[in-house]
Design a protein around this motif. Structure first.
Motif, PDB file in Angstrom:
ATOM      1  N   UNK A  42      35.752  48.663  28.621  1.00 13.48           N
ATOM      2  CA  UNK A  42      36.292  48.869  29.708  1.00 13.48           C
ATOM      3  C   UNK A  42      36.965  47.599  29.957  1.00 13.48           C
ATOM      4  N   UNK A  43      36.917  46.289  29.655  1.00 16.36           N
ATOM      5  CA  UNK A  43      37.760  45.387  29.783  1.00 16.36           C
ATOM      6  C   UNK A  43      39.213  45.451  29.088  1.00 16.36           C
ATOM      7  N   UNK A  44      39.005  46.052  28.096  1.00 11.18           N
ATOM      8  CA  UNK A  44      40.308  46.534  27.421  1.00 11.18           C
ATOM      9  C   UNK A  44      41.432  47.010  28.267  1.00 11.18           C
ATOM     10  N   UNK A  45      40.918  47.803  28.953  1.00 15.86           N
ATOM     11  CA  UNK A  45      41.966  48.362  29.934  1.00 15.86           C
ATOM     12  C   UNK A  45      42.795  47.411  30.709  1.00 15.86           C
ATOM     13  N   UNK A  46      42.402  46.069  30.834  1.00 17.19           N
ATOM     14  CA  UNK A  46      43.171  44.912  31.705  1.00 17.19           C
ATOM     15  C   UNK A  46      44.437  44.624  30.413  1.00 17.19           C
ATOM     16  N   UNK A  47      43.894  44.633  29.354  1.00  8.25           N
ATOM     17  CA  UNK A  47      44.939  44.230  28.258  1.00  8.25           C
ATOM     18  C   UNK A  47      45.898  45.291  28.242  1.00  8.25           C
ATOM     19  N   UNK A  86      23.258  40.073  32.378  1.00 12.73           N
ATOM     20  CA  UNK A  86      23.843  39.570  33.464  1.00 12.73           C
ATOM     21  C   UNK A  86      25.382  39.106  33.031  1.00 12.73           C
ATOM     22  N   UNK A  87      25.380  38.839  31.827  1.00 12.20           N
ATOM     23  CA  UNK A  87      26.703  38.325  31.196  1.00 12.20           C
ATOM     24  C   UNK A  87      27.366  39.399  30.927  1.00 12.20           C
ATOM     25  N   UNK A  88      26.876  40.480  30.338  1.00 12.72           N
ATOM     26  CA  UNK A  88      27.777  41.322  30.157  1.00 12.72           C
ATOM     27  C   UNK A  88      28.370  42.427  31.353  1.00 12.72           C
ATOM     28  N   UNK A  92      32.400  42.448  32.376  1.00 11.88           N
ATOM     29  CA  UNK A  92      32.726  43.982  32.664  1.00 11.88           C
ATOM     30  C   UNK A  92      33.325  44.137  34.125  1.00 11.88           C
ATOM     31  N   UNK A  93      32.575  43.620  34.893  1.00  9.18           N
ATOM     32  CA  UNK A  93      33.072  43.846  36.377  1.00  9.18           C
ATOM     33  C   UNK A  93      34.546  42.912  36.599  1.00  9.18           C
ATOM     34  N   UNK A  94      34.497  42.033  35.894  1.00 12.37           N
ATOM     35  CA  UNK A  94      35.901  41.118  35.968  1.00 12.37           C
ATOM     36  C   UNK A  94      37.013  41.797  35.355  1.00 12.37           C
ATOM     37  N   UNK A  95      36.727  42.381  34.113  1.00  7.99           N
ATOM     38  CA  UNK A  95      37.703  43.217  33.271  1.00  7.99           C
ATOM     39  C   UNK A  95      38.285  44.441  34.163  1.00  7.99           C
ATOM     40  N   UNK A  96      37.035  44.871  34.580  1.00 10.09           N
ATOM     41  CA  UNK A  96      37.614  46.316  35.290  1.00 10.09           C
ATOM     42  C   UNK A  96      38.116  46.094  36.626  1.00 10.09           C
ATOM     43  N   UNK A  97      37.762  44.968  37.426  1.00  8.47           N
ATOM     44  CA  UNK A  97      38.402  44.489  38.603  1.00  8.47           C
ATOM     45  C   UNK A  97      40.125  44.279  38.434  1.00  8.47           C
ATOM     46  N   UNK A  98      40.308  43.376  37.214  1.00  6.06           N
ATOM     47  CA  UNK A  98      41.422  43.108  36.647  1.00  6.06           C
ATOM     48  C   UNK A  98      42.437  44.435  36.531  1.00  6.06           C
ATOM     49  N   UNK A  99      41.703  45.135  35.657  1.00  2.34           N
ATOM     50  CA  UNK A  99      42.512  46.373  35.214  1.00  2.34           C
ATOM     51  C   UNK A  99      42.834  47.338  36.447  1.00  2.34           C
ATOM     52  N   UNK A 100      42.083  47.435  37.444  1.00  9.77           N
ATOM     53  CA  UNK A 100      42.244  48.350  38.512  1.00  9.77           C
ATOM     54  C   UNK A 100      43.436  47.755  39.535  1.00  9.77           C
ATOM     55  N   UNK A 101      43.440  46.470  39.445  1.00  7.61           N
ATOM     56  CA  UNK A 101      44.550  45.685  40.080  1.00  7.61           C
ATOM     57  C   UNK A 101      46.018  45.854  39.382  1.00  7.61           C
ATOM     58  N   UNK A 102      45.728  45.513  38.011  1.00 11.37           N
ATOM     59  CA  UNK A 102      46.930  45.569  37.218  1.00 11.37           C
ATOM     60  C   UNK A 102      47.535  47.021  36.972  1.00 11.37           C
ATOM     61  N   UNK A 103      46.652  47.904  37.064  1.00 11.57           N
ATOM     62  CA  UNK A 103      47.237  49.561  36.821  1.00 11.57           C
ATOM     63  C   UNK A 103      48.203  50.012  37.893  1.00 11.57           C
ATOM     64  N   UNK A 104      48.046  49.364  39.037  1.00  8.73           N
ATOM     65  CA  UNK A 104      48.935  49.776  40.145  1.00  8.73           C
ATOM     66  C   UNK A 104      50.476  49.151  39.758  1.00  8.73           C
ATOM     67  N   UNK A 105      50.573  48.189  39.064  1.00  8.05           N
ATOM     68  CA  UNK A 105      52.056  47.502  38.615  1.00  8.05           C
ATOM     69  C   UNK A 105      52.201  48.069  37.172  1.00  8.05           C
TER      70      UNK A 105
END
Length: 282
Positions: A42-47, A86-88, A92-105
């Motif tokens: 899921x985090x890979x989506x930010x990349x 908790x670490x996972x 994952x939450x951080x990566x998905x959050x970034x991916x959600x924002x970056x996907x708009x651009x």
């Protein structure tokens, strides 16, 4: 089907990944860290989004982000050993959050969507080359670090007593896992890679009797699920990730039924043998 270059690339890349991902999955499931694979995919989506925005290969962006996420999870797990989940979840939450924002651009909605559920037509020669390059280190480490990975899967402290360099082996495994998961996102899809990590292993556990047999059966199942899924995707024009995962689910259900029937048959044989023994004794 094989007359098309993109299908030859997809089948070869899929075949190699169907070996690499289950190899990683066996270790993750035995370590009880299978959710780490879900977090990395899921985090890979930010990349991917970063690559699309800044004009470089999205796969390279996914690899970079997965590596950072993988080692971040390991760092948090070391500092808070009782809160591994908790670490996972945090990463994952951080990566998905970034991916959600970056996907708009990110330009090209279809391009970004292809990384969500996979796409056989988007596999390039460079993607195939990257998979081939990573395939050999994964195989070499799986063979030569087999004992170390098995010890770590059981218990880190016992592994240290056995002379295993736990930090080094964990580092190598985390690095290769992150790269492999990022590469698999192009075919399987970031939302579904975790299923290919877990489902073949879960299916193998119904019939396997050892770590080695689990690994062999998992690889065979991974190849079957992936090849059938990619072929189905081509002929029926559906997402390859969904086809692969549904094949894996069907396979797991069939194996579950077979395992139960075998247990019932074995129980009946023991019952009959016990009855015959009593009759002979009488």
């Amino acid at each position: 089907m094989l007359e098309f270059d993109f299908m030859r690339r997809a089948l070869l890349a899929g075949f190699l990944l169907s070996i690499m991902v289950p190899l990683i999955g066996v270790v993750m499931v035995n370590r009880r860290t299978s959710m780490v694979g879900d977090a990395l995919s899921h985090t890979s989506l930010a990349g991917v989004a970063l690559g699309l925005i800044f004009g470089f290969d999205p796969v390279l962006g996914a690899i970079a982000v997965c590596i950072v996420a993988g080692f971040s999870i390991e760092t948090i797990r070391k500092r808070f050993p009782h809160y591994g989940d908790m670490a996972t979840a945090v990463i994952m939450s951080t990566g998905l959050g970034l991916a959600a924002i970056l996907s708009d651009f990110a330009p090209g909605g279809n391009t970004f969507e292809s990384y969500l559920f996979g796409s056989i037509s988007s596999i390039t020669t460079a993607d195939l080359r990257n998979v081939i390059i990573v395939f050999f280190p994964v195989m070499i480490c799986s063979i030569f670090l087999y004992g170390a990975l098995l010890d770590i899967s059981i218990d880190n402290n016992l592994a240290r007593i056995a002379g295993v360099k736990v930090e080094l082996v964990n580092g190598i495994f985390t690095l290769l896992s992150a790269i492999t998961i990022a590469l698999a996102c192009k075919i399987v899809g970031a939302l579904l890679v975790a299923s290919l990590i877990v489902l073949p292993v879960a299916t193998a556990l119904f019939v396997s009797r050892s770590y080695k047999s689990t690994m062999i059966i998992t690889i065979v199942l991974g190849i079957i699920y992936t090849m059938v899924g990619i072929t189905t995707s081509y002929y029926y024009e559906i997402k390859p990730g969904g086809a692969i995962v549904l094949n894996a689910v069907v396979g797991m259900l069939i194996m579950s039924i077979y395992s139960k029937l075998r247990k019932i048959s074995h129980h009946d044989e023991l019952h009959r043998a016990g009855g015959n023994s009593k009759a002979a004794g009488f």
